[in-house]
Design a protein around this motif. Sequence first.
Motif, PDB file in Angstrom:
ATOM      1  N   SER B  96     -36.911  -6.529   3.772  1.00  0.00           N
ATOM      2  CA  SER B  96     -36.746  -7.243   2.503  1.00  0.00           C
ATOM      3  C   SER B  96     -35.331  -7.103   1.944  1.00  0.00           C
ATOM      4  CB  SER B  96     -37.780  -6.738   1.489  1.00  0.00           C
ATOM      5  OG  SER B  96     -37.699  -5.334   1.376  1.00  0.00           O
ATOM      6  N   PHE B  97     -34.510  -6.246   2.581  1.00  0.00           N
ATOM      7  CA  PHE B  97     -33.132  -6.072   2.110  1.00  0.00           C
ATOM      8  C   PHE B  97     -32.217  -7.057   2.839  1.00  0.00           C
ATOM      9  CE2 PHE B  97     -33.505  -1.245   1.040  1.00  0.00           C
ATOM     10  CZ  PHE B  97     -34.567  -1.526   0.208  1.00  0.00           C
ATOM     11  N   SER B  98     -31.053  -7.298   2.249  1.00  0.00           N
ATOM     12  CA  SER B  98     -30.075  -8.150   2.928  1.00  0.00           C
ATOM     13  C   SER B  98     -29.542  -7.400   4.144  1.00  0.00           C
ATOM     14  CB  SER B  98     -28.932  -8.493   1.981  1.00  0.00           C
ATOM     15  OG  SER B  98     -28.096  -7.369   1.803  1.00  0.00           O
ATOM     16  N   CYS B  99     -29.000  -8.180   5.055  1.00  0.00           N
ATOM     17  CA  CYS B  99     -28.405  -7.626   6.255  1.00  0.00           C
ATOM     18  C   CYS B  99     -27.348  -6.581   5.883  1.00  0.00           C
ATOM     19  CB  CYS B  99     -27.777  -8.787   7.030  1.00  0.00           C
ATOM     20  SG  CYS B  99     -27.148  -8.364   8.629  1.00  0.00           S
ATOM     21  N   PHE B 100     -26.523  -6.915   4.907  1.00  0.00           N
ATOM     22  CA  PHE B 100     -25.473  -6.004   4.481  1.00  0.00           C
ATOM     23  C   PHE B 100     -26.057  -4.728   3.885  1.00  0.00           C
ATOM     24  CE2 PHE B 100     -22.658  -4.429   1.084  1.00  0.00           C
ATOM     25  CZ  PHE B 100     -21.576  -4.063   1.856  1.00  0.00           C
ATOM     26  N   GLU B 101     -27.081  -4.882   3.034  1.00  0.00           N
ATOM     27  CA  GLU B 101     -27.657  -3.702   2.376  1.00  0.00           C
ATOM     28  C   GLU B 101     -28.253  -2.739   3.401  1.00  0.00           C
ATOM     29  OE1 GLU B 101     -27.351  -2.457  -0.463  1.00  0.00           O
ATOM     30  OE2 GLU B 101     -28.940  -0.963  -0.561  1.00  0.00           O
ATOM     31  N   ASN B 102     -28.831  -3.269   4.469  1.00  0.00           N
ATOM     32  CA  ASN B 102     -29.320  -2.422   5.547  1.00  0.00           C
ATOM     33  C   ASN B 102     -28.203  -1.522   6.072  1.00  0.00           C
ATOM     34  OD1 ASN B 102     -32.172  -2.826   6.965  1.00  0.00           O
ATOM     35  ND2 ASN B 102     -31.632  -4.765   5.994  1.00  0.00           N
TER      36      ASN B 102
END
Lengths: 329, 254, 286
Positions: B96-102
């Motif tokens: 559910s997180f953005s690619c960047f936030e991962n």
Amino acid sequence: MTLHLPKRLAIVLVVLLAALALFPLWGKLVFAAKFAFLMQKLTGIMILAILAMSLDLLVGVAGLVSLGHAAFFGLGGYVLAMMSPQYEAANLWVVLPAALAVCALASLVVGYLSIRTSGIYFIMVTLAFGQMGYYFFNDSKAAGGSDGAYIYVKPTVEAFGITVLDLEQKLTFFYVALGVLVGVYALLRMLLASPFGRVLGAIGVNEYRVQGLGFNPMVYKLVAFTIAGTLAGLGGFLAATQYGFVSPAMLGWHQSGHVLVMVILGGMGTLFGPVLGAFILELAHFAFESMTDHWLLPMGAMVIAIVLLLPKGVAGLLLQWSKGKGAGE
Amino acid sequence: MSQSDFILETKELTKVFGGLVANSAVSIGFKEREAHAIIGPNGAGKSTFVNLLTGHLPPSGGQILFKGANIAGLAAHKVTRLGIGRSYQKTNIFPSFSCFENCRLAAQSRLASSMKFFRSASSYKAVSEQAEHALEAAGLTGRSGRVAGTMSYGEQRQLEIAMVLATAPQVLVLDEPLAGMGKEESEHMVGLLRDLARRYTLILVEHDMDAVFAIAQTLSVMVNGTLLESGPLDQIRSSKAVQDAYLGDGAEAY
Amino acid sequence: MDVWFFLIQLLNGVQYGLLLFLVASGLTLIFGIMGIINLAHGAFYMLGAYLAWWLAGLTGSLVAAVVLSLPLAALVGYVIEALLVRTLYKRDHLDQVLLTYGLILIFNEAQRILWGNDVHGIAMPTAVNWSVRLTETLSYPVYRVILSGICAALAVVMYVVIAKTRFGMWVRAGASNRDMVAALGINVKLLFGVVFAVGAALAGLAGAISTPISSVAPGMGDTVLILCFVVVVIGGVGSVKGAFLGAMLIGLADTFGKVFVPDFASFTVYGVMAAVLLWKPRGLFA
């Protein structure tokens, strides 16, 4: 976990907040005879909303479903009741830190023991600890037993010998509750955006992976449990101040379940959702109660309808609306 | 070969589940900046070995030496902090997180402590930069805003690698990075792994033999929870024992 | 401490435990097989008690009332499963908690509308209204013996059905691996409906047969629900064997707690649960 509010939604929330803040002005005109009662009601709802937000940190963010959260709410109230002299006012600068410290310590200990379990077991262990708290005050004669205890005079808020706030004034207390509500919301928003909050939110999504990245999930869960328990204690302190009365029911599983319903109904992990949930549930309760003796029936039907029709709670609906059509996840 | 050649080394590593011996006295040495593949039929104990290496399982016996210090029994979060990063066989991300936030979260794990409550996590510039670099290295530039769960399977596998890179590891333990990928996605991933092999110590568990031969310099073959043979690519390829036990008839199983 | 007194408390504890088992076994099966956390399970206990009280008034016979209330509770359970619970199988546990919480509210209000707020009791049928004399001063009511007998007999029947029959095989398969049931080509809808109905009937029966020894009152379902959750969690969610052991443990802890530490009686049950879970975080049989 919602980190940024869409603009349209933020506007709606600010308008609602303004309407609430100005209620002492327009409420008097619209409701006349019922105004005093509604002021009290709204103050009570704001306090429950604080409790609901603190629970959201656990349920909605960290994925820790506690069914014993009200125990810390009640504990905060009981500390005030126990520390208040019989017919005199207590000093807020003494009793409030004391209540928060006791709740922090209690939630640290309960959290330490509970986070070893997970899933439905966590639900039940927290329920068990909550019930232990309930029976502790229910059975203890010093705390008034099942009859509860009274706080005859509200604590004083003084600085340099001058009374800053008179909590006996209904209007003052209304704004105190509102101020704490907004303050706790801001505090939790800040927490969610911080490195700590990001890790906590990730634990709620995929705890196993969080550990694989190099974080110890247990520590983060325990800190979250302690923060949530302390904030719940703050809510309980306010509730005890408002009603001048505490009873074991404040700690019981009915209260915990009730708040959990507010969180789920409002929309987990959004912070503003549980606040809306508190208002919707309590105002619906009030409205149904004034319509029929059998108010539980429409209440139950409403809860079921929201589960079936709005899987992500009221907040989910609002988020979808504010992002516009076609914008999904 | 002297011991100091190894950055990571297991000695007599053993894992017993109830009565079942999953790993029996496995001793393998991994040299710095070498791509080392572990192969073997299903049930050979490769996954158990990886989980022991990265602290996801506590060993029943033996040692794991990282730069000469025994790290056996250390919890997973402590092992990864030492610089041993891993990816997972099943995609294991925050959908559910953005690619960047991962990636940002992965990079954040290298802060001395994440018990920071007051500043926004986004304001830690070094962390964000590290995450950007990892995305770039994994070939995900331009994807940072996407919600991870909505990306293609191949991209999610790349993200998996990017997250490991973002933790600034010295040793990469990759558990079947090609699992479930199509031909084109596989080729893309093999290119990426070859690239990484130049800069990191790579420990690779993989079934795809073409990929293994294309990436690894050293091979270890596991059968029935034991190490059958370990050595340079060509030596293993021509080993009679390995062919009998695994590459020969065993390979037909795939 | 008198040996006879101790024995009587022991019998009381076992009897209470058996009664709890009747309710808890349904709860644990519904969770184990269907994956549903059913907060409304206690409502079936209350329903059984009120039906028995109401039907006993109409028919003048407790036996007839108990026998009639059984299919009625099962029917209500089946209908609720078909109308509401069925929509929740793919949902989060929290949605289930919320929906069944809504059901509790409706059940409680329906009870108030149909039968009012008063506390009722059923007179003990004269045929069983006598006691077994144990000593000069102590005796044991025969109805409690019968009650324990019914519960124990049902526990045995349940064991036989689960261990020996085809239906039981499905139940076991479902409890250990839910996906397997569908893969085996079993009619999942029917299985779930029957399990839910049987669970409701068992809880209803427990409520019905306990009417002569405890009062029929609003909110009685909630108390039992919480205790049964404790039982299920102690035993290990989904395990019928665990539920039996857990029920005995809680029945005895509650009874002896009231005798030995009356000031902390309500504490003992939760204390036992906390202790068990700290020792085995997933219950005794999980």
